[in-house]
Design a protein around this motif. Sequence first.
Motif, PDB file in Angstrom:
ATOM      1  N   MET A  61      -3.301  32.865  -6.944  1.00  0.00           N
ATOM      2  CA  MET A  61      -4.224  32.911  -8.068  1.00  0.00           C
ATOM      3  C   MET A  61      -3.539  33.158  -9.414  1.00  0.00           C
ATOM      4  N   ILE A  84      -5.301  33.288 -13.146  1.00  0.00           N
ATOM      5  CA  ILE A  84      -5.483  34.611 -13.759  1.00  0.00           C
ATOM      6  C   ILE A  84      -4.900  34.610 -15.175  1.00  0.00           C
ATOM      7  N   ARG A 109      -5.148  41.935  -2.234  1.00  0.00           N
ATOM      8  CA  ARG A 109      -5.661  41.235  -1.048  1.00  0.00           C
ATOM      9  C   ARG A 109      -4.537  41.065  -0.042  1.00  0.00           C
ATOM     10  N   TYR A 112     -11.813  36.623  -7.874  1.00  0.00           N
ATOM     11  CA  TYR A 112     -11.948  36.651  -6.409  1.00  0.00           C
ATOM     12  C   TYR A 112     -13.409  36.392  -6.024  1.00  0.00           C
TER      13      TYR A 112
HETATM   14  C1  BEZ Z   1      -3.606  36.254  -5.824  1.00  0.00           C
HETATM   15  O1  BEZ Z   1      -3.230  35.163  -5.367  1.00  0.00           O
HETATM   16  O2  BEZ Z   1      -4.566  36.855  -5.345  1.00  0.00           O
HETATM   17  C2  BEZ Z   1      -2.863  36.863  -6.974  1.00  0.00           C
HETATM   18  C3  BEZ Z   1      -1.629  36.362  -7.347  1.00  0.00           C
HETATM   19  C4  BEZ Z   1      -0.978  36.934  -8.407  1.00  0.00           C
HETATM   20  C5  BEZ Z   1      -1.536  37.967  -9.107  1.00  0.00           C
HETATM   21  C6  BEZ Z   1      -2.761  38.492  -8.716  1.00  0.00           C
HETATM   22  C7  BEZ Z   1      -3.421  37.918  -7.661  1.00  0.00           C
END
Ligand code: BEZ
Length: 307
Positions: free
Chosen positions: A104, A108, A160, A292
């Motif tokens: 993510m 983000i 997570r 999320y």
């Molecule tokens: C994620 O994939 O959940 C994530 C990746 C980097 C920073 C924060 C969350």
Amino acid sequence: MEMRHLRYFVAVAEELSFTRAAQRLHIAQPPLSRQIQQLEQLLGVQLFERNSRQLKLTETGKFFYSHAVQLLAQTADLESMTRRVGNIERSLAVGYVGSTLYGMLPKIIRRFRDENTTVELSLHEMSTMDQIRALKDGHIDVGFGRIRHEDANIRRVILREEKMIVACPVGHPLSLLKPVLALRDLVGETLIIFPKTPRPSYADQVLAAFHDRALKPRQIYEVRELQIALGLVAAGEGISVVPSSVHGLKRGDVSYKELDDPTLVSPIIMSMRALDESRDIRELLELIYRLYEEERIPYVPRADLGR
Ligand code: BEZ
């Protein structure tokens, strides 16, 4: 001597005419001449030769001119930099391990930038252990890594637990064997792990997964980074156990298989200085949970906030 003296002197030196300099400065000529005379008296030197028909700089005047223009340029820089610092109220330096880029992280960062236009955000790729040091040294404000490292000065939030999946060459017997694999199905293969250094790293989480189940891969091949592991998988050199977000990296020559054990996960951990209660960090964390929810990505409940 005041800045005004410098500005007036530079205008006269460049125009070599009091009339034109006065026009450029939008002032009358007599006060301009008086200011230049005052400057010469103040310095106790002659800056212009006034005898000839054309106004000329003396040698001292030329010396003074070269320094005066530099000083004026520096003043202009100082003004614009100070304005910029004043407008950028906040800055946030983010450390991350490479594999989080497949999850993510890009989303983000984009969303944070969109919602916080006055925050100067910078990104720094580094291992989880380097993030701990960089947080303590003040080089970064927040880190995203995968290693559960205990440190009294660092607050850790497990965001997570990302499932591990298997990357195998397209057409490999494992990719045809069954829809979901067990870790023991992989022991006859060459296991490609990453990153080779620094350790501990994601590579150790994969090795621990085998070790904890009393399993031993036929051969282990350590490589520098995930992209190399995938390239070697594509070349038929072995298989790799990768975080499930890598699945998004569609490659025609690699197929991904799920693993049957829900405890085969790698955490995504956000680390920050223990006493850092800054607004930016709070907002970043809020934004992550919001994303999320929006994307329906399972996450560790927020009650788990802690060190
Ligand atoms: C994620 O994939 O959940 C994530 C990746 C980097 C920073 C924060 C969350």
